[in-house]
Design a protein around this motif. Structure first.
Motif, PDB file in Angstrom:
ATOM      1  N   THR A 126       0.928  -1.289  -0.179  1.00 13.72           N
ATOM      2  CA  THR A 126       0.064   0.016  -0.056  1.00 13.72           C
ATOM      3  C   THR A 126       0.909   1.457   0.013  1.00 13.72           C
ATOM      4  O   THR A 126       1.982   1.427   0.716  1.00 13.72           O
ATOM      5  N   VAL A 127       0.457   2.102  -0.747  1.00 12.10           N
ATOM      6  CA  VAL A 127       1.366   3.350  -0.938  1.00 12.10           C
ATOM      7  C   VAL A 127       0.395   4.659  -0.931  1.00 12.10           C
ATOM      8  O   VAL A 127      -0.621   4.581  -1.395  1.00 12.10           O
ATOM      9  N   ALA A 128       1.081   5.393  -0.220  1.00 11.90           N
ATOM     10  CA  ALA A 128       0.370   7.158  -0.269  1.00 11.90           C
ATOM     11  C   ALA A 128       1.228   7.897  -1.077  1.00 11.90           C
ATOM     12  O   ALA A 128       2.346   7.925  -0.805  1.00 11.90           O
ATOM     13  N   VAL A 129       0.597   8.689  -1.677  1.00 17.11           N
ATOM     14  CA  VAL A 129       1.324   9.508  -2.637  1.00 17.11           C
ATOM     15  C   VAL A 129       0.609  11.198  -2.468  1.00 17.11           C
ATOM     16  O   VAL A 129      -0.448  11.548  -2.050  1.00 17.11           O
ATOM     17  N   ALA A 130       1.701  12.114  -2.464  1.00 15.78           N
ATOM     18  CA  ALA A 130       1.179  13.457  -2.609  1.00 15.78           C
ATOM     19  C   ALA A 130       1.992  14.409  -3.380  1.00 15.78           C
ATOM     20  O   ALA A 130       3.216  14.155  -3.436  1.00 15.78           O
ATOM     21  N   ALA A 185       3.968  17.797   5.265  1.00 17.69           N
ATOM     22  CA  ALA A 185       2.791  18.214   6.186  1.00 17.69           C
ATOM     23  C   ALA A 185       1.878  17.142   6.526  1.00 17.69           C
ATOM     24  O   ALA A 185       0.977  17.186   7.462  1.00 17.69           O
ATOM     25  N   TRP A 186       1.806  16.177   5.545  1.00 20.18           N
ATOM     26  CA  TRP A 186       0.915  14.937   5.909  1.00 20.18           C
ATOM     27  C   TRP A 186       1.783  13.467   6.053  1.00 20.18           C
ATOM     28  O   TRP A 186       1.148  12.561   5.870  1.00 20.18           O
ATOM     29  N   LEU A 187       2.953  13.775   6.636  1.00 24.28           N
ATOM     30  CA  LEU A 187       3.778  12.572   7.069  1.00 24.28           C
ATOM     31  C   LEU A 187       2.794  11.780   8.249  1.00 24.28           C
ATOM     32  O   LEU A 187       2.678  10.649   8.330  1.00 24.28           O
ATOM     33  N   ALA A 188       2.339  12.547   9.106  1.00 24.88           N
ATOM     34  CA  ALA A 188       1.469  11.863  10.259  1.00 24.88           C
ATOM     35  C   ALA A 188       0.169  11.371   9.535  1.00 24.88           C
ATOM     36  O   ALA A 188      -0.072  10.103  10.335  1.00 24.88           O
ATOM     37  N   ASP A 189      -0.362  11.810   8.627  1.00 22.69           N
ATOM     38  CA  ASP A 189      -1.518  11.418   7.855  1.00 22.69           C
ATOM     39  C   ASP A 189      -1.161   9.982   7.244  1.00 22.69           C
ATOM     40  O   ASP A 189      -2.044   9.101   7.272  1.00 22.69           O
ATOM     41  N   ALA A 190      -0.100   9.983   6.479  1.00 20.82           N
ATOM     42  CA  ALA A 190       0.377   8.656   5.984  1.00 20.82           C
ATOM     43  C   ALA A 190       0.577   7.732   7.191  1.00 20.82           C
ATOM     44  O   ALA A 190       0.359   6.358   6.601  1.00 20.82           O
TER      45      ALA A 190
END
Length: 263
Positions: A173-177, A183-188
């Motif tokens: 699973t991968v998150a991309v931005a 700013a979205w490290l914690a969200d990932a």
């Protein structure tokens, strides 16, 4: 098609109200009544991409980053931005920007980045509505792979990449931005993904993220993370208007080469 008509179409696709309050999006230069025959798309509006647009005979330039994001007191041709403005006006090239409203759109900047990796079941990392909009995207690879193999895929399909994590780590699973994404490290991390791909990661936030057990990190250039979206916008414009489109591959990243001391 007139500039005003093209602007209306773009703002139906990427409403100005979706942009962050600090952002500057929409029509920057150009007569609304002017004719548009050819659209040039680029991540940045700078002397190189403007020259490319003029040489191609474009009369409308679509960029992701605003030329005039921060206030200026002069657009004299002796200034950097003033010279760009004068060049475009003299050449009759309109300038339009979709920035953070393009980031959160569905499909938007991060959808295009996810598509480059072939991610499936894509959804927003941080939803901002119930229509698929939001910051970043989460998806799964068609099959799990080692981090080293994912890095090779990113390098081939997006651009050069820095990696933080064990080469043999398994990623599914991968998150991309697209764009600056620390700013979205914690969200990932909260999303429980195996890897997070973005750009402009800073030393201390990345270090603390990894120390806290967050997903492995892949960091590409800001330009490379946003360039894929332009192909999607160009395809949309061709489909909806029949206009000719040209997408710039001029890499406007400030970094020009890597010196590792071994050459």
């Amino acid at each position: 098609m007139l500039v005003a008509e093209l602007v209306e179409l773009l703002e139906q696709r990427y409403p100005l109200s979706w942009a962050e309050s600090w952002d500057r999006v929409g029509l920057t230069l150009g007569e609304p009544s002017a004719e548009v025959t050819k659209v040039f798309l680029a991540v940045d509006c700078d002397p190189r991409t403007v020259q490319e647009a003029v040489a191609a005979g474009a009369d409308f330039m679509f960029t992701h980053h605003p030329l005039l994001l921060r206030g200026v007191s002069s657009v004299a041709p002796t200034t950097y931005k003033g010279a760009v403005v004068h060049r475009m006006i003299k050449a009759g090239v309109a300038l339009y920007t979709a920035h953070t409203n393009g980031d959160v759109a569905s499909p938007g900047v991060s959808d295009a980045l996810a598509a480059r990796l072939g991610l499936l079941d894509v959804r927003p990392l941080i939803p901002v509505g119930d229509d698929g909009r939001g910051h970043g995207r989460i998806g799964r690879l068609p099959s799990a792979m080692a981090l080293a193999d994912l890095a090779a895929l990113v390098s081939a399909s997006v651009g050069g990449v820095r990696v933080a994590g064990p080469r043999t780590a398994t990623v599914e699973t991968v998150a991309v931005a697209g764009g600056a994404g620390d700013a979205w490290l914690a969200d990932a991390a909260r999303a429980g993904v195996d890897a997070y791909l973005t750009s402009d990661l800073r030393h201390h936030p990345a270090h603390e993220h990894l120390a806290a057990g967050g997903p492995v990190l892949l960091d590409v250039s800001h330009w490379a993370s946003e360039r894929p979206w332009l192909d999607d916008v160009a395809a949309f414009l061709r489909r909806e208007t029949g206009l000719q489109t040209i997408v710039s591959d001029v890499d406007t990243s400030p970094w020009t080469f890597l010196e590792d001391g071994n050459s």
